[in-house]
Design a protein around this motif. Structure first.
Motif, PDB file in Angstrom:
ATOM      1  N   PRO A   1       0.785  -1.237   0.000  1.00  0.00           N
ATOM      2  CA  PRO A   1       0.000   0.000   0.000  1.00  0.00           C
ATOM      3  C   PRO A   1       0.816   1.285   0.000  1.00  0.00           C
ATOM      4  O   PRO A   1       0.258   2.363  -0.228  1.00  0.00           O
ATOM      5  N   TYR A   2       2.131   1.192   0.255  1.00  0.00           N
ATOM      6  CA  TYR A   2       2.905   2.415   0.423  1.00  0.00           C
ATOM      7  C   TYR A   2       3.950   2.660  -0.663  1.00  0.00           C
ATOM      8  O   TYR A   2       4.700   3.649  -0.592  1.00  0.00           O
ATOM      9  N   ASP A   3       4.022   1.811  -1.667  1.00  0.00           N
ATOM     10  CA  ASP A   3       5.050   1.971  -2.703  1.00  0.00           C
ATOM     11  C   ASP A   3       4.973   3.338  -3.389  1.00  0.00           C
ATOM     12  O   ASP A   3       6.010   3.947  -3.706  1.00  0.00           O
ATOM     13  N   HIS A   4       3.781   3.829  -3.619  1.00  0.00           N
ATOM     14  CA  HIS A   4       3.613   5.096  -4.338  1.00  0.00           C
ATOM     15  C   HIS A   4       4.013   6.307  -3.507  1.00  0.00           C
ATOM     16  O   HIS A   4       4.051   7.439  -4.019  1.00  0.00           O
ATOM     17  N   LYS A   5       4.324   6.101  -2.226  1.00  0.00           N
ATOM     18  CA  LYS A   5       4.657   7.228  -1.351  1.00  0.00           C
ATOM     19  C   LYS A   5       6.157   7.468  -1.241  1.00  0.00           C
ATOM     20  O   LYS A   5       6.589   8.417  -0.576  1.00  0.00           O
ATOM     21  N   VAL A   6       6.963   6.613  -1.861  1.00  0.00           N
ATOM     22  CA  VAL A   6       8.408   6.825  -1.850  1.00  0.00           C
ATOM     23  C   VAL A   6       8.712   8.135  -2.572  1.00  0.00           C
ATOM     24  O   VAL A   6       8.215   8.389  -3.675  1.00  0.00           O
ATOM     25  N   GLY A   7       9.525   8.979  -1.951  1.00  0.00           N
ATOM     26  CA  GLY A   7       9.847  10.287  -2.508  1.00  0.00           C
ATOM     27  C   GLY A   7       9.037  11.419  -1.921  1.00  0.00           C
ATOM     28  O   GLY A   7       9.352  12.602  -2.144  1.00  0.00           O
ATOM     29  N   GLU A   8       7.980  11.081  -1.161  1.00  0.00           N
ATOM     30  CA  GLU A   8       7.165  12.127  -0.539  1.00  0.00           C
ATOM     31  C   GLU A   8       7.878  12.755   0.660  1.00  0.00           C
ATOM     32  O   GLU A   8       8.723  12.139   1.297  1.00  0.00           O
ATOM     33  N   ARG A   9       7.494  13.970   0.970  1.00  0.00           N
ATOM     34  CA  ARG A   9       7.933  14.646   2.196  1.00  0.00           C
ATOM     35  C   ARG A   9       6.766  14.657   3.163  1.00  0.00           C
ATOM     36  O   ARG A   9       5.695  15.193   2.841  1.00  0.00           O
TER      37      ARG A   9
ATOM     38  N   GLN B   1       2.840   3.932   9.584  1.00  0.00           N
ATOM     39  CA  GLN B   1       4.082   3.795  10.333  1.00  0.00           C
ATOM     40  C   GLN B   1       5.296   4.196   9.490  1.00  0.00           C
ATOM     41  O   GLN B   1       5.472   3.712   8.383  1.00  0.00           O
ATOM     42  N   VAL B   2       6.116   5.069  10.063  1.00  0.00           N
ATOM     43  CA  VAL B   2       7.330   5.529   9.404  1.00  0.00           C
ATOM     44  C   VAL B   2       8.508   5.313  10.356  1.00  0.00           C
ATOM     45  O   VAL B   2       8.494   5.803  11.487  1.00  0.00           O
ATOM     46  N   LEU B   3       9.505   4.567   9.899  1.00  0.00           N
ATOM     47  CA  LEU B   3      10.700   4.322  10.695  1.00  0.00           C
ATOM     48  C   LEU B   3      11.717   5.422  10.421  1.00  0.00           C
ATOM     49  O   LEU B   3      11.999   5.744   9.258  1.00  0.00           O
ATOM     50  N   VAL B   4      12.262   5.994  11.500  1.00  0.00           N
ATOM     51  CA  VAL B   4      13.237   7.081  11.367  1.00  0.00           C
ATOM     52  C   VAL B   4      14.508   6.709  12.130  1.00  0.00           C
ATOM     53  O   VAL B   4      14.493   5.789  12.961  1.00  0.00           O
ATOM     54  N   PRO B   5      15.627   7.405  11.864  1.00  0.00           N
ATOM     55  CA  PRO B   5      16.871   7.085  12.575  1.00  0.00           C
ATOM     56  C   PRO B   5      16.710   7.187  14.082  1.00  0.00           C
ATOM     57  O   PRO B   5      15.938   8.009  14.596  1.00  0.00           O
ATOM     58  N   LYS B   6      17.457   6.363  14.783  1.00  0.00           N
ATOM     59  CA  LYS B   6      17.356   6.302  16.246  1.00  0.00           C
ATOM     60  C   LYS B   6      18.178   7.425  16.873  1.00  0.00           C
ATOM     61  O   LYS B   6      19.227   7.209  17.476  1.00  0.00           O
ATOM     62  N   ASP B   7      17.643   8.623  16.758  1.00  0.00           N
ATOM     63  CA  ASP B   7      18.274   9.818  17.309  1.00  0.00           C
ATOM     64  C   ASP B   7      17.438  10.302  18.494  1.00  0.00           C
ATOM     65  O   ASP B   7      16.276  10.704  18.308  1.00  0.00           O
ATOM     66  N   PRO B   8      17.991  10.275  19.715  1.00  0.00           N
ATOM     67  CA  PRO B   8      17.209  10.669  20.896  1.00  0.00           C
ATOM     68  C   PRO B   8      16.587  12.054  20.800  1.00  0.00           C
ATOM     69  O   PRO B   8      15.573  12.328  21.437  1.00  0.00           O
ATOM     70  N   VAL B   9      17.172  12.926  20.004  1.00  0.00           N
ATOM     71  CA  VAL B   9      16.631  14.275  19.844  1.00  0.00           C
ATOM     72  C   VAL B   9      15.234  14.232  19.227  1.00  0.00           C
ATOM     73  O   VAL B   9      14.407  15.127  19.455  1.00  0.00           O
ATOM     74  N   LEU B  10      14.945  13.200  18.448  1.00  0.00           N
ATOM     75  CA  LEU B  10      13.673  13.124  17.731  1.00  0.00           C
ATOM     76  C   LEU B  10      12.518  12.624  18.597  1.00  0.00           C
ATOM     77  O   LEU B  10      11.352  12.887  18.278  1.00  0.00           O
ATOM     78  N   MET B  11      12.805  11.889  19.665  1.00  0.00           N
ATOM     79  CA  MET B  11      11.740  11.266  20.448  1.00  0.00           C
ATOM     80  C   MET B  11      10.785  12.313  21.034  1.00  0.00           C
ATOM     81  O   MET B  11      11.193  13.278  21.675  1.00  0.00           O
ATOM     82  N   GLY B  12       9.489  12.100  20.774  1.00  0.00           N
ATOM     83  CA  GLY B  12       8.466  13.014  21.273  1.00  0.00           C
ATOM     84  C   GLY B  12       8.304  14.265  20.437  1.00  0.00           C
ATOM     85  O   GLY B  12       7.536  15.160  20.789  1.00  0.00           O
ATOM     86  N   LYS B  13       8.989  14.317  19.292  1.00  0.00           N
ATOM     87  CA  LYS B  13       8.954  15.502  18.444  1.00  0.00           C
ATOM     88  C   LYS B  13       8.180  15.220  17.149  1.00  0.00           C
ATOM     89  O   LYS B  13       8.086  14.090  16.694  1.00  0.00           O
ATOM     90  N   MET B  14       7.661  16.290  16.560  1.00  0.00           N
ATOM     91  CA  MET B  14       7.050  16.210  15.246  1.00  0.00           C
ATOM     92  C   MET B  14       8.043  16.803  14.242  1.00  0.00           C
ATOM     93  O   MET B  14       8.439  17.965  14.373  1.00  0.00           O
ATOM     94  N   VAL B  15       8.444  15.996  13.277  1.00  0.00           N
ATOM     95  CA  VAL B  15       9.486  16.403  12.329  1.00  0.00           C
ATOM     96  C   VAL B  15       9.037  16.100  10.910  1.00  0.00           C
ATOM     97  O   VAL B  15       8.083  15.354  10.685  1.00  0.00           O
ATOM     98  N   GLU B  16       9.752  16.659   9.959  1.00  0.00           N
ATOM     99  CA  GLU B  16       9.499  16.354   8.554  1.00  0.00           C
ATOM    100  C   GLU B  16      10.575  15.414   8.041  1.00  0.00           C
ATOM    101  O   GLU B  16      11.756  15.554   8.376  1.00  0.00           O
ATOM    102  N   VAL B  17      10.140  14.427   7.241  1.00  0.00           N
ATOM    103  CA  VAL B  17      11.074  13.431   6.711  1.00  0.00           C
ATOM    104  C   VAL B  17      10.825  13.231   5.228  1.00  0.00           C
ATOM    105  O   VAL B  17       9.719  13.471   4.720  1.00  0.00           O
ATOM    106  N   ASN B  18      11.861  12.784   4.542  1.00  0.00           N
ATOM    107  CA  ASN B  18      11.742  12.346   3.157  1.00  0.00           C
ATOM    108  C   ASN B  18      11.633  10.821   3.127  1.00  0.00           C
ATOM    109  O   ASN B  18      12.486  10.131   3.701  1.00  0.00           O
ATOM    110  N   ILE B  19      10.589  10.286   2.501  1.00  0.00           N
ATOM    111  CA  ILE B  19      10.386   8.839   2.432  1.00  0.00           C
ATOM    112  C   ILE B  19      11.295   8.261   1.342  1.00  0.00           C
ATOM    113  O   ILE B  19      11.223   8.665   0.179  1.00  0.00           O
ATOM    114  N   TYR B  20      12.151   7.318   1.744  1.00  0.00           N
ATOM    115  CA  TYR B  20      13.090   6.749   0.774  1.00  0.00           C
ATOM    116  C   TYR B  20      12.902   5.246   0.573  1.00  0.00           C
ATOM    117  O   TYR B  20      13.531   4.651  -0.306  1.00  0.00           O
ATOM    118  N   GLU B  21      12.020   4.612   1.347  1.00  0.00           N
ATOM    119  CA  GLU B  21      11.806   3.167   1.215  1.00  0.00           C
ATOM    120  C   GLU B  21      10.424   2.821   1.751  1.00  0.00           C
ATOM    121  O   GLU B  21       9.903   3.483   2.658  1.00  0.00           O
TER     122      GLU B  21
END
Length: 582
Positions: free
Chosen positions: A427-435, A459-479
C-alpha cells in the motif's frame, strides 16, 4: 505434698513486694539504661527497610509483575492498576522470576489468548507465586475450575486493586466483580484521574466508555464489559489536559465501540471530539479507536470534518467481519455490507488519504465458499492497508458456539487464502519520494529505529536519534515495505515539541497530585463528596477492606496505623512484666 507458699497467688502481681520498683518508676530510669550492642557475624546477611525479605507479609513492599493481553482498553486498565500499586509502595518489576505476586490481566476475545492466560496461572502456581487475576476472562466466567481459589479484580473495580493484592499476599482469596453505579445507573468504570504508569510515557490511552449496544453472537467480551456506559465529556477532557501536562504528545481514544459513545448520557462522539480537539496543543495528535458501522453512519459529515483536523489522525478502524449479508445476520452485526461500503466511500471522498483499518473473521459458522469469496472481493476492491485477519474460535457461552461449525481445515485454508491476498499488494510503494510530517513516539521491536506516524497514522521508521523522540518532524520517504515506510529527517525543517512539559520517566507514576499525597478527612472522598463504601465479597470473614487515598474514603496512613498498633503491643507487654535483656 507441702505447699510451695503460704497463700495462693491470684495474680502474678502478688509476687511484687512494696519495695520493688513500680512500672511508673522504671519508666523514669530508662534514660540511664544503655542496651548492649550484639556483634553480628560478618557473614550474616543484612536487610534494609527498603528491601525487606521476600516472604514478608508487610503490605506495600513486595515486587509485582503485571502481564496484560488484548486491546488498548485492557492495556489502559493495566496501566491504572500498576500506577495505584506503585503509588502505595509496591515495586513494579519487569522480571517475573523475582516478583512476589503476578497480576495477570486477561483477554477473552479468542481461545489462544485465554490459553496463554491459563498457562501463566499454572506457571505462577508452580513457581509458588501469589496470583491476582484481572481482565475479561474472570469477569465473564469467574466460576471456571482453573480460577477456583484465586483472587479476582473485576474490570469495573480496578480502583481497588491494592486491597485485592494486599489480602492475596496475606494468603486470602478476594473477589471483586461488582458494577459501579450512581443512583442505579451503571457508570463507565473506575475514575479517570487515578494514578497510572504509562507503558509509553508519550502515549495516553483514554477509555471513553465501556461495553456496547450490540449483542454479537460470537463475542465473549460483552459478557465481561456489559452494556454501554459512557464517561462524561468534562472528565475525559480533564484527563486529556492532565496528560498533556505530564508530557504526553499522543492520545488514543479506546472502548469496545467508540461510535456508540454518549448514547446513554445524551451526547455523541462528535461532540466529545470537538471538545478534545480544543485541548490538544500544537505538535500533539489524537487517534480514534474502533467504531462499528451502524453508529458512525449517523455522524459521517461531522466525523469527516474532525478527521480532517490537523491534530487528529486521518485514521479509522471500522470492523466489517464479513462481506456476506447472511453471515452478518447470523453474527447479529446490525448492518449490511452496503452500510460498510457507504461509510468507507464517503470518508475516502471527504478525507483524502484516510487510512481505513478493518477486521475479518474467517470460517464463521454457516459461512459458505460463496460467502467467503464475497469477503475476498471486498479486500481486493479496497486493498485495506491495515487488515486484522482472525480465524473463528467458538467462545464458551456464546450463541455462535452452538451453531454448526465450519470444519477446522476449511477455516485454516480460508485464513491462509485471505492472508495471501493481503500480502499480495504493497500500500505504500507510491509514497516513496514524498515529504511527510511525522510524530515520533516509540522504539521499533528490533531496537534499530524509532517509530513515527504520519497524519494518516501510517508507520514511518526514522533514525534512532534521541533528539527526535516526542517531536514532530518532517522526513523524506526513501523506502516502503508492507507495513511501514522509512524516512530521513529534513535538516532545514521545523521541529515541533508537542509536550507542555518534560515527559514522565519510564515507570514514573502519573496523577500523583497533592490530593493523592495526603489522606482525606471527615469521611469525604477526593472530590469532597460523602464517601460510599462498596461491599466486598471475600472467601473469609470478617474482613474490613483497606481504604486508600484515591478511593472513596479513609483516614490515616496504613503504615502509621500498623506502627501505632505495634507500639501498643510493646507497651502492654512491658507493663505486663515482660523482661527484656539489655
Amino acid at each position: 505434698m507441702p505447699a510451695a507458699c503460704d497463700s495462693v497467688l491470684e495474680d502474678i502481681e502478688d509476687i511484687v513486694s512494696a519495695q520493688d520498683p513500680k512500672p511508673h518508676d522504671r519508666q523514669f530510669v530508662r534514660k540511664n539504661v544503655f542496651p548492649k550492642v550484639r556483634k553480628r557475624s560478618s557473614q550474616q546477611n543484612t536487610q534494609t527497610d527498603d528491601d525487606p525479605p521476600s516472604d514478608s507479609i508487610i503490605p506495600g513492599v513486595q515486587k509485582i509483575w503485571i502481564r496484560t493481553w488484548g486491546c488498548s482498553h485492557n492495556n489502559s486498565d493495566g496501566e491504572y492498576m500498576a500506577g495505584q500499586l506503585a503509588a502505595y509502595g509496591y515495586k513494579i518489576t519487569d522480571n517475573s522470576a523475582e516478583a512476589d505476586l503476578w497480576l495477570l490481566n486477561s483477554c477473552t476475545v479468542k481461545n489462544p489468548a485465554e490459553d496463554h492466560f491459563r498457562n501463566s496461572i499454572k506457571k505462577a502456581q508452580e513457581g509458588n507465586k501469589k496470583v491476582v487475576l484481572a481482565g475479561c476472562v474472570p469477569q465473564a466466567q469467574p466460576r471456571q475450575d482453573y480460577l477456583k481459589g484465586l483472587s479476582i479484580i473485576g474490570v469495573q473495580q480496578i480502583d481497588r486493586v491494592v486491597e485485592v493484592v494486599e489480602e492475596t499476599i496475606k494468603g486470602h482469596s478476594v473477589r471483586l466483580l461488582g458494577q459501579k453505579k450512581d443512583n442505579g445507573k451503571r457508570l463507565g468504570g473506575a475514575r479517570l484521574d487515578l494514578p497510572k504508569i504509562r507503558k509509553n510515557p508519550l502515549i495516553e490511552i483514554i477509555s471513553i466508555n465501556t461495553g456496547c449496544l450490540n449483542a454479537c453472537t460470537y463475542c465473549k467480551t460483552k459478557h465481561a464489559r456489559g452494556d454501554l456506559a459512557s464517561y462524561p465529556i468534562e472528565e475525559l477532557v480533564d484527563r486529556a489536559k492532565q496528560s498533556f501536562q505530564e508530557g504526553v504528545c499522543e492520545i488514543w481514544l479506546t472502548s469496545e465501540d467508540t461510535g456508540a459513545y454518549g448514547r446513554d448520557i445524551g451526547t455523541d462522539l462528535p461532540t466529545l471530539l470537538w471538545k478534545l480537539v480544543e485541548a490538544i496543543p500544537e505538535g500533539a495528535m489524537l487517534r480514534l479507536g474502533m467504531t462499528n458501522p451502524p453508529y458512525i453512519l449517523e455522524h459521517l459529515e461531522e466525523m469527516a470534518k474532525i478527521l480532517n483536523h490537523p491534530r487528529v489522525y486521518a485514521f479509522l478502524h471500522i470492523p466489517v467481519q464479513s462481506a456476506s449479508d447472511s453471515v452478518l445476520m447470523d453474527m447479529k452485526r446490525e448492518y449490511c455490507v452496503a452500510d460498510f461500503k457507504r461509510v468507507v466511500d464517503f470518508l475516502k471522498e471527504k478525507v483524502p488519504g484516510i487510512t481505513i483499518a478493518t477486521d475479518i473473521i474467517c470460517g464463521f459458522p454457516g459461512e459458505t465458499d460463496e460467502d467467503f469469496q464475497e469477503t475476498m472481493k471486498l479486500v481486493e476492491q479496497y486493498r485495506f492497508p491495515s487488515l486484522f485477519i482472525n480465524q473463528f474460535y467458538p467462545r464458551p457461552g456464546t450463541p455462535a458456539a452452538k451453531m454448526h461449525q465450519v470444519p477446522a481445515a476449511v477455516k485454516k485454508q480460508r485464513t491462509k487464502d485471505l492472508s495471501q491476498l493481503f500480502h499480495s499488494y504493497n500500500p505504500y510503494d507510491h509514497k516513496v519520494g514524498e515529504r511527510q510530517r511525522v510524530l515520533v513516539t516509540e522504539e521499533s521491536f528490533d531496537s534499530n529505529y524509532y517509530v513515527a506516524h504520519n497524519p494518516f497514522y501510517e508507520q514511518v521508521l526514522v533514525p534512532k536519534d534521541p533528539v527526535l523522540m516526542g517531536k514532530m518532524v518532517e522526513v523524506n520517504i526513501y523506502e516502503a515495505g508492507k507495513h511501514f515506510m522509512k524516512g530521513q529527517p529534513v535538516s532545514d525543517a521545523r521541529v515541533y515539541t508537542a509536550s507542555i512539559t518534560r515527559p514522565l520517566a519510564k515507570g514514573e507514576v502519573s496523577g500523583l497530585t497533592e490530593e493523592f499525597r495526603h489522606a482525606p478527612q471527615n469521611g469525604t472522598n477526593w472530590k469532597g463528596h460523602p464517601s460510599a463504601e462498596i461491599p466486598v465479597k471475600t472467601s473469609f470473614s470478617p474482613w474490613m477492606p483497606l481504604q486508600l487515598p484515591w478511593q472513596q474514603e479513609g483516614s490515616g496512613l496504613k503504615i502509621l496505623s500498623v506502627s501505632l498498633a505495634l507500639l501498643a503491643v510493646l507497651v502492654m507487654l512491658y507493663y505486663g512484666g515482660m523482661k527484656t535483656e539489655l
